[in-house]
Design an enzyme around this catalytic site. Structure first.
Site, PDB file in Angstrom:
ATOM      1  N   THR A   1      -2.754 -27.834   9.754  1.00  0.00           N
ATOM      2  CA  THR A   1      -2.024 -27.019   8.802  1.00  0.00           C
ATOM      3  C   THR A   1      -0.882 -27.843   8.202  1.00  0.00           C
ATOM      4  O   THR A   1      -0.792 -29.046   8.425  1.00  0.00           O
ATOM      5  CB  THR A   1      -1.580 -25.684   9.466  1.00  0.00           C
ATOM      6  OG1 THR A   1      -0.964 -24.878   8.486  1.00  0.00           O
ATOM      7  CG2 THR A   1      -0.636 -25.884  10.627  1.00  0.00           C
TER       8      THR A   1
ATOM      9  N   LYS B   1      -2.502 -31.642   5.918  1.00  0.00           N
ATOM     10  CA  LYS B   1      -3.893 -31.470   5.480  1.00  0.00           C
ATOM     11  C   LYS B   1      -4.432 -32.639   4.653  1.00  0.00           C
ATOM     12  O   LYS B   1      -5.614 -32.956   4.740  1.00  0.00           O
ATOM     13  CB  LYS B   1      -4.016 -30.185   4.658  1.00  0.00           C
ATOM     14  CG  LYS B   1      -3.992 -28.918   5.484  1.00  0.00           C
ATOM     15  CD  LYS B   1      -4.207 -27.699   4.626  1.00  0.00           C
ATOM     16  CE  LYS B   1      -4.172 -26.450   5.488  1.00  0.00           C
ATOM     17  NZ  LYS B   1      -4.398 -25.233   4.736  1.00  0.00           N
TER      18      LYS B   1
ATOM     19  N   ASN C   1      -8.697 -29.148   6.765  1.00  0.00           N
ATOM     20  CA  ASN C   1      -7.988 -28.192   7.642  1.00  0.00           C
ATOM     21  C   ASN C   1      -8.681 -28.046   8.992  1.00  0.00           C
ATOM     22  O   ASN C   1      -8.253 -27.270   9.836  1.00  0.00           O
ATOM     23  CB  ASN C   1      -7.852 -26.822   6.965  1.00  0.00           C
ATOM     24  CG  ASN C   1      -9.138 -26.022   7.030  1.00  0.00           C
ATOM     25  OD1 ASN C   1     -10.226 -26.588   6.955  1.00  0.00           O
ATOM     26  ND2 ASN C   1      -9.019 -24.724   7.198  1.00  0.00           N
TER      27      ASN C   1
ATOM     28  N   ASP D   1     -10.972 -23.967   4.324  1.00  0.00           N
ATOM     29  CA  ASP D   1     -10.169 -23.145   3.410  1.00  0.00           C
ATOM     30  C   ASP D   1     -11.014 -22.703   2.216  1.00  0.00           C
ATOM     31  O   ASP D   1     -10.798 -21.624   1.651  1.00  0.00           O
ATOM     32  CB  ASP D   1      -8.957 -23.942   2.893  1.00  0.00           C
ATOM     33  CG  ASP D   1      -7.841 -24.020   3.926  1.00  0.00           C
ATOM     34  OD1 ASP D   1      -7.819 -23.168   4.840  1.00  0.00           O
ATOM     35  OD2 ASP D   1      -7.001 -24.928   3.830  1.00  0.00           O
TER      36      ASP D   1
ATOM     37  N   GLY E   1      -0.911 -26.844  -4.253  1.00  0.00           N
ATOM     38  CA  GLY E   1      -0.867 -27.486  -2.938  1.00  0.00           C
ATOM     39  C   GLY E   1      -2.267 -27.549  -2.330  1.00  0.00           C
ATOM     40  O   GLY E   1      -3.283 -27.412  -3.028  1.00  0.00           O
ATOM     41  N   GLY E   2      -2.297 -27.707  -1.007  1.00  0.00           N
ATOM     42  CA  GLY E   2      -3.556 -27.882  -0.294  1.00  0.00           C
ATOM     43  C   GLY E   2      -4.527 -26.729  -0.485  1.00  0.00           C
ATOM     44  O   GLY E   2      -5.720 -26.938  -0.740  1.00  0.00           O
TER      45      GLY E   2
ATOM     46  N   LEU F   1      -2.699 -15.073  -0.927  1.00  0.00           N
ATOM     47  CA  LEU F   1      -3.069 -15.837   0.275  1.00  0.00           C
ATOM     48  C   LEU F   1      -1.990 -15.778   1.357  1.00  0.00           C
ATOM     49  O   LEU F   1      -2.252 -16.083   2.519  1.00  0.00           O
ATOM     50  CB  LEU F   1      -3.390 -17.286  -0.091  1.00  0.00           C
ATOM     51  CG  LEU F   1      -4.501 -17.469  -1.131  1.00  0.00           C
ATOM     52  CD1 LEU F   1      -4.846 -18.935  -1.286  1.00  0.00           C
ATOM     53  CD2 LEU F   1      -5.750 -16.678  -0.767  1.00  0.00           C
TER      54      LEU F   1
ATOM     55  N   GLY G   1      -4.319 -11.677   2.191  1.00  0.00           N
ATOM     56  CA  GLY G   1      -4.429 -13.052   2.690  1.00  0.00           C
ATOM     57  C   GLY G   1      -5.055 -13.113   4.072  1.00  0.00           C
ATOM     58  O   GLY G   1      -5.649 -14.128   4.457  1.00  0.00           O
TER      59      GLY G   1
HETATM   60  P1  NAP Z   1       1.618 -26.542  -0.072  1.00  0.00           P
HETATM   61  O1  NAP Z   1       0.596 -27.624  -0.043  1.00  0.00           O
HETATM   62  O2  NAP Z   1       2.967 -26.801   0.432  1.00  0.00           O
HETATM   63  O3  NAP Z   1       1.741 -26.066  -1.608  1.00  0.00           O
HETATM   64  C1  NAP Z   1       2.633 -25.085  -1.986  1.00  0.00           C
HETATM   65  C2  NAP Z   1       2.499 -24.794  -3.468  1.00  0.00           C
HETATM   66  O4  NAP Z   1       3.339 -23.682  -3.737  1.00  0.00           O
HETATM   67  C3  NAP Z   1       2.947 -25.923  -4.374  1.00  0.00           C
HETATM   68  O5  NAP Z   1       2.133 -25.957  -5.508  1.00  0.00           O
HETATM   69  C4  NAP Z   1       4.378 -25.518  -4.735  1.00  0.00           C
HETATM   70  O6  NAP Z   1       4.766 -25.904  -6.018  1.00  0.00           O
HETATM   71  C5  NAP Z   1       4.272 -24.018  -4.744  1.00  0.00           C
HETATM   72  N1  NAP Z   1       5.556 -23.419  -4.446  1.00  0.00           N
HETATM   73  C6  NAP Z   1       6.278 -23.568  -3.326  1.00  0.00           C
HETATM   74  N2  NAP Z   1       7.422 -22.844  -3.407  1.00  0.00           N
HETATM   75  C7  NAP Z   1       7.409 -22.260  -4.627  1.00  0.00           C
HETATM   76  C8  NAP Z   1       8.302 -21.404  -5.294  1.00  0.00           C
HETATM   77  N3  NAP Z   1       9.436 -21.003  -4.721  1.00  0.00           N
HETATM   78  N4  NAP Z   1       7.977 -20.978  -6.528  1.00  0.00           N
HETATM   79  C9  NAP Z   1       6.832 -21.370  -7.116  1.00  0.00           C
HETATM   80  N5  NAP Z   1       5.942 -22.186  -6.537  1.00  0.00           N
HETATM   81  C10 NAP Z   1       6.225 -22.619  -5.296  1.00  0.00           C
HETATM   82  O7  NAP Z   1       1.086 -25.263   0.687  1.00  0.00           O
HETATM   83  P2  NAP Z   1      -0.424 -24.802   0.931  1.00  0.00           P
HETATM   84  O8  NAP Z   1      -0.943 -25.414   2.160  1.00  0.00           O
HETATM   85  O9  NAP Z   1      -1.210 -24.946  -0.310  1.00  0.00           O
HETATM   86  O10 NAP Z   1      -0.202 -23.266   1.263  1.00  0.00           O
HETATM   87  C11 NAP Z   1       0.342 -22.390   0.281  1.00  0.00           C
HETATM   88  C12 NAP Z   1       0.481 -21.004   0.882  1.00  0.00           C
HETATM   89  O11 NAP Z   1      -0.808 -20.455   1.083  1.00  0.00           O
HETATM   90  C13 NAP Z   1       1.120 -21.006   2.269  1.00  0.00           C
HETATM   91  O12 NAP Z   1       2.496 -20.932   2.187  1.00  0.00           O
HETATM   92  C14 NAP Z   1       0.537 -19.792   2.922  1.00  0.00           C
HETATM   93  O13 NAP Z   1       1.356 -18.685   2.664  1.00  0.00           O
HETATM   94  C15 NAP Z   1      -0.777 -19.622   2.195  1.00  0.00           C
HETATM   95  N6  NAP Z   1      -1.895 -19.946   3.093  1.00  0.00           N
HETATM   96  C16 NAP Z   1      -2.668 -18.939   3.496  1.00  0.00           C
HETATM   97  C17 NAP Z   1      -3.733 -19.194   4.289  1.00  0.00           C
HETATM   98  C18 NAP Z   1      -4.578 -18.053   4.734  1.00  0.00           C
HETATM   99  O14 NAP Z   1      -5.443 -18.280   5.584  1.00  0.00           O
HETATM  100  N7  NAP Z   1      -4.398 -16.868   4.198  1.00  0.00           N
HETATM  101  C19 NAP Z   1      -4.034 -20.485   4.722  1.00  0.00           C
HETATM  102  C20 NAP Z   1      -3.202 -21.509   4.296  1.00  0.00           C
HETATM  103  C21 NAP Z   1      -2.146 -21.225   3.475  1.00  0.00           C
HETATM  104  P3  NAP Z   1       5.366 -27.369  -6.331  1.00  0.00           P
HETATM  105  O15 NAP Z   1       4.174 -28.225  -6.604  1.00  0.00           O
HETATM  106  O16 NAP Z   1       6.214 -27.123  -7.517  1.00  0.00           O
HETATM  107  O17 NAP Z   1       6.137 -27.783  -5.122  1.00  0.00           O
END
Ligand code: NAP
Length: 546
Positions: free
Chosen positions: A305, A309, A330, A346, A371-372, A452, A475
């Site tokens: 996580t 990733k 993942n 994912d 993001g990921g 999500l 999610g």
């Molecule tokens: P990540 O790689 O850190 O990417 C986060 C993304 O969100 C980036 O594009 C970032 O934009 C954007 N972001 C962060 N803070 C923001 C804000 N305040 N306003 C607007 N955009 C914002 O995270 P990830 O692994 O992709 O995961 C993202 C979310 O998905 C997690 O936080 C979690 O809640 C959810 N998730 C859910 C599952 C599930 O099984 N349901 C699994 C994994 C993740 P920038 O590029 O501008 O930084």
């Protein structure tokens, strides 16, 4: 040389001891008795921390009744001196007097720290050893250093158990403790674990490596050592009584990781399918530490996580084409040849809940985030023939992903002007009950919102969508689906998806209740909340389809 077992050895043979000892504290004897009384029925192995009582020698007779009333239970008396990390301010002679008295009252075991042992005359130690089962203990509250040498010193003295407790400052420290246990537990009765958040896994892995028992806390706030896990969690989630050398090890690795519901979900799945496996949370402060740990712990599989990733991919021996294309992994698997392989579940986590509701070819989907998880969604939906748009806070990052996944980047001001079938929130916005939303109300021109974020279940975005009669995909469904795929990859068995959805939805309900300060409900027979019920239903449907 270790001497032959004391006269108490027969009473405390390892096969008769539960795996879990619970430390009980109390400022005076009545409080301690009350606490111990409430625990002993379900926990027949208690360590009474006599050093927490102001005058333990005088207070001990008040514990006599309690000890006598519970001949089925095993009691450890500990009166650790303040200089060695306890609370007892008296000299070693006074400490020994307390432990002798405890033995006379019926305590089967006493715990004496190595520093006190070293200052005792051989005859005095022998006398204590003949009187009661003896645990010689050593605690390092700062690090895991020289525990081999320390153990060598300890084993020169006669004891029934040698207990080494260090502090883990890295995941690899757990490996050091495990190796010590593996190397010595065939010859000696050992207890070993690492304190601290980084050492949590040692509370389970230690037992797997030969620790006769481990320690858990009775309740939140009653921990007697940093990183101590709730006894109920060790028993019910990690099934500590079942852990043995054949138990396969899985886990979730990230930073942070303590909030993860994956251990609850995956351990429930292993239990349901009667797989002898345990799933732990590995708090990896660096990828280097994680990889060093993975090489030495016989880990069969890991959920990867945030934030590793993408970073982990080049370190793996191989990965499937989709994972390579997405550039994020993942799921890690250790194959029979010992090599590490990467997968991305994912994608299934995003795709399956959508496919259960609609055909994906030609639908218009907006992904918010780059993001990921957004990567997995973009590549996965593109492959299914959807018309995919992507918007992101950092435009450049969003444009790069859009280009890589061959989807369209949409500038934020254009979002409100467009109509979608699905909007996916792939940002953390809304997590932990923040009042923010990734999009404004006027931008929600869509039939479905797939948020999500799953902690909390009802984010502000979800509430806003419901108020506008937009259908919501929680999610939780992604979480369960990606986990279900991991379970299948690791075990080759169909995943018990309904059970997985159920335990996660109940954990979320408990979390929500704790946040508003309510007493968490006892687990009812069936899921009660609407989102939880729906999630379980969908999950069951999905399971039947496969
Ligand atoms: P990540 O790689 O850190 O990417 C986060 C993304 O969100 C980036 O594009 C970032 O934009 C954007 N972001 C962060 N803070 C923001 C804000 N305040 N306003 C607007 N955009 C914002 O995270 P990830 O692994 O992709 O995961 C993202 C979310 O998905 C997690 O936080 C979690 O809640 C959810 N998730 C859910 C599952 C599930 O099984 N349901 C699994 C994994 C993740 P920038 O590029 O501008 O930084």
């Amino acid at each position: 040389m270790r001497e032959s077992s004391s006269t108490y050895a027969s009473r405390i043979r390892r096969f008769r001891l539960p795996r879990l000892c619970i430390a009980v504290v109390g400022a005076d004897a009545p409080t301690m008795v009350e606490r111990a009384e409430s625990l002993v029925r379900d926990n027949p192995f208690l360590e009474l921390r006599l050093d927490y009582i102001a005058q333990p020698l005088a207070a001990l007779p008040k514990l006599k009744n309690f000890v006598e009333l519970h001949p089925e239970a095993t009691f450890v008396a500990t009166c650790r001196r303040a200089v060695n990390g306890g609370k007892f301010k008296g000299p070693v002679a006074a400490q020994i007097a307390v432990l002798r008295k405890a033995a006379d009252l019926g305590f089967q075991l006493v715990d004496l720290e190595m520093q006190s042992v070293e200052s005792l005359k051989a005859n005095d130690l022998r006398e204590l050893y003949d009187r009661v089962g003896l645990i010689i203990s050593y605690h390092d509250f700062k690090a895991t250093k020289n525990i081999d040498r320390q153990f060598k010193e300890m084993s020169k003295y006669p004891a029934d158990f040698y207990k080494l407790v260090s502090t883990a400052t890295s995941l690899h420290d757990n490996v050091v403790m495990m190796k010590l246990l593996e190397e010595n537990s065939a010859k000696h009765e050992m207890v070993g674990l690492c304190m601290g958040e980084q050492g949590i896994i040692s509370r389970v892995l230690g037992v797997r490596a030969g620790s006769v028992f481990t320690f858990g806390s009775a309740a939140k706030g009653e921990e007697t050592a940093p990183g101590q896990v709730l006894a109920s969690e060790l028993r019910d989630v990690y099934r500590i009584e079942m852990v043995d050398q054949a138990t396969q090890v899985y886990g979730v690795a990230g930073d942070p990781v303590s909030h993860s519901l994956s251990p609850v979900m995956m351990n429930a799945a292993f239990r349901r399918e009667t797989v002898n496996a345990v799933y732990l949370a590995l708090h990896a402060r660096s990828l280097k530490d994680l990889m060093a740990c993975v090489q030495d712990i016989p880990i069969r599989g890991l959920s990867i996580t945030m934030p590793y990733k993408q970073e982990i991919l080049p370190l793996l021996e191989n990965s499937d084409p989709l994972t390579r294309q997405i550039g994020a992994c993942n799921t890690l698997v250790r194959a029979a040849d010992g090599k590490l392989y990467g997968f991305n579940t994912d994608v299934a986590g995003v795709i399956v809940p959508l496919e259960q509701r609609m055909s994906l070819a030609g639908i218009r989907v907006l992904i918010v985030g780059a993001g990921g998880v957004a990567r997995a969604a973009a590549f996965g939906l593109k492959a299914k023939g959807s018309e995919v748009f992507l918007t992101n806070r950092t435009v450049e990052k969003g444009q790069t992903l859009a280009r890589q996944a061959k989807v369209k980047y949409m500038k934020r001001p254009d979002v409100a002007k467009q109509q979608f079938d699905v909007i996916i929130n792939a940002t953390p916005v809304g997590m932990n009950n923040t009042k923010q939303t990734p999009l404004d109300e006027k931008e929600l021109n869509t039939k479905y919102i797939f948020d999500l974020v799953y902690t909390p279940a009802e984010t502000r975005l979800v509430k806003m969508a419901r108020a506008r009669n937009i259908q919501v995909i929680p999610g939780l469904e992604m979480f369960v689906q990606q986990g279900a795929r991991q379970f299948e990859i690791w075990t080759g068995k169909p995943s018990p998806i309904a059970e997985m959805a159920y335990v996660v939805s109940k954990a979320l309900e408990r979390q929500a209740a704790e946040e508003v300060g309510e007493e968490p409900e006892p687990p009812p027979k069936k899921a009660t909340s609407k989102p939880a019920k729906k999630a379980v239903k969908k999950a069951v449907k999905a399971a039947k389809k496969r």
